[in-house]
Design a protein around this motif. Structure first.
Motif, PDB file in Angstrom:
ATOM      1  N   VAL A  36       0.772  -1.192   0.151  1.00 18.89           N
ATOM      2  CA  VAL A  36       0.063  -0.116   0.028  1.00 18.89           C
ATOM      3  C   VAL A  36       0.789   1.258   0.033  1.00 18.89           C
ATOM      4  O   VAL A  36       0.536   2.706  -0.484  1.00 18.89           O
TER       5      VAL A  36
ATOM      6  N   GLY B 274       3.589   1.620  -1.531  1.00 13.07           N
ATOM      7  CA  GLY B 274       4.263   1.701  -2.768  1.00 13.07           C
ATOM      8  C   GLY B 274       5.719   1.046  -2.817  1.00 13.07           C
ATOM      9  O   GLY B 274       6.519   1.235  -3.708  1.00 13.07           O
TER      10      GLY B 274
ATOM     11  N   ARG C  46      -3.558  -0.958  -5.047  1.00 14.71           N
ATOM     12  CA  ARG C  46      -3.190  -1.341  -3.896  1.00 14.71           C
ATOM     13  C   ARG C  46      -3.761  -0.340  -2.825  1.00 14.71           C
ATOM     14  O   ARG C  46      -3.751  -0.789  -1.552  1.00 14.71           O
ATOM     15  N   ARG C  47      -3.804   0.920  -3.189  1.00  9.60           N
ATOM     16  CA  ARG C  47      -4.577   2.049  -2.136  1.00  9.60           C
ATOM     17  C   ARG C  47      -5.993   1.479  -1.697  1.00  9.60           C
ATOM     18  O   ARG C  47      -6.554   2.005  -0.806  1.00  9.60           O
TER      19      ARG C  47
ATOM     20  N   ARG D  64      -8.077  -3.043   1.889  1.00 12.38           N
ATOM     21  CA  ARG D  64      -8.475  -2.833   3.164  1.00 12.38           C
ATOM     22  C   ARG D  64      -8.474  -4.000   3.850  1.00 12.38           C
ATOM     23  O   ARG D  64      -8.998  -5.080   3.892  1.00 12.38           O
TER      24      ARG D  64
END
Length: 208
Positions: free
Chosen positions: A27, A29, A74-75, A78
């Motif tokens: 998440v 990077g 990826r962001r 959850r």
């Protein structure tokens, strides 16, 4: 981020990360974490795709699409909704469904373009679905631009002719005309290709 970069072998330190640590790094990077994710789950993803699609090349394509999707999305991960492995499985199922849907559209386009039993049998027996896609796209690209647009909207976006008329601003009669003419030309060209293949096979038999 390219598929090739995700295939770089990660270092020992990165490989020892837990799934939770990998998810946090991904998440954030971290490409090393993506490399670990790829090596940890790519065999599972490829296996799912191969079993569902029955084609090694399509399975490879889906595997690359899945991990591109992992990186680009990826962001959106959850951790409170589940583990990273489950998230990857969900992406894989969607990519497999997309691949099956694309295959169905190609077959529908071929069936609409070639109504003869010989052409239908040729498509059904073809062992490499990618060749079908290349053949259809090649012949589609040779059509006039309005006919291309209508057929792409019909078979690649599943729009009805009424919806296409709204999308393009063309009268419904114009859309129907482009569809009819485009399918007629596509059918004729695919049948010409089929006959050319038959002649080539006969010539090859003659010299064997």
């Amino acid at each position: 981020m390219s598929p090739q970069s995700s295939a770089v072998r990660p270092g020992p330190a990165a490989e020892s990360l837990t799934d939770e640590e990998l998810a946090r790094g991904l998440v954030a990077g971290d490409e090393d974490c993506l490399a670990v994710v790829y090596h940890r789950w790519s065999a599972m993803v490829h296996g799912m795709a191969r079993r569902s699609l029955g084609d090694a090349k399509e399975a490879e394509d889906v595997t690359q699409q899945v991990f591109l999707g992992v990186w680009r999305g990826r962001r959106g991960f959850r951790p409170e909704r589940g583990a990273i492995g489950g998230w990857i499985v969900g992406i894989t199922r969607r990519r497999i469904a997309d691949a099956l849907s694309d295959r169905t559209r190609r077959l529908h386009l071929l069936a609409a373009a070639g109504s003869s039993l010989a052409l239908a049998d040729r498509v059904a027996r073809k062992s490499e679905p990618v060749l079908d896609r290349v053949l259809v796209l090649h012949e589609l690209a040779r059509l006039p631009a309005p006919q291309q647009r209508v057929l792409r909207l019909m078979y690649y976006e599943d729009l009805t002719q009424t919806q296409i008329a709204r999308r393009t601003g063309w009268p419904l009669g114009t859309v129907k005309s482009h569809a009819r003419r485009g399918l007629h030309q596509l059918r004729r060209r695919l049948q010409d290709d089929d006959q050319a293949d038959g002649r080539a096979d006969e010539q090859a038999d003659h010299y064997t």
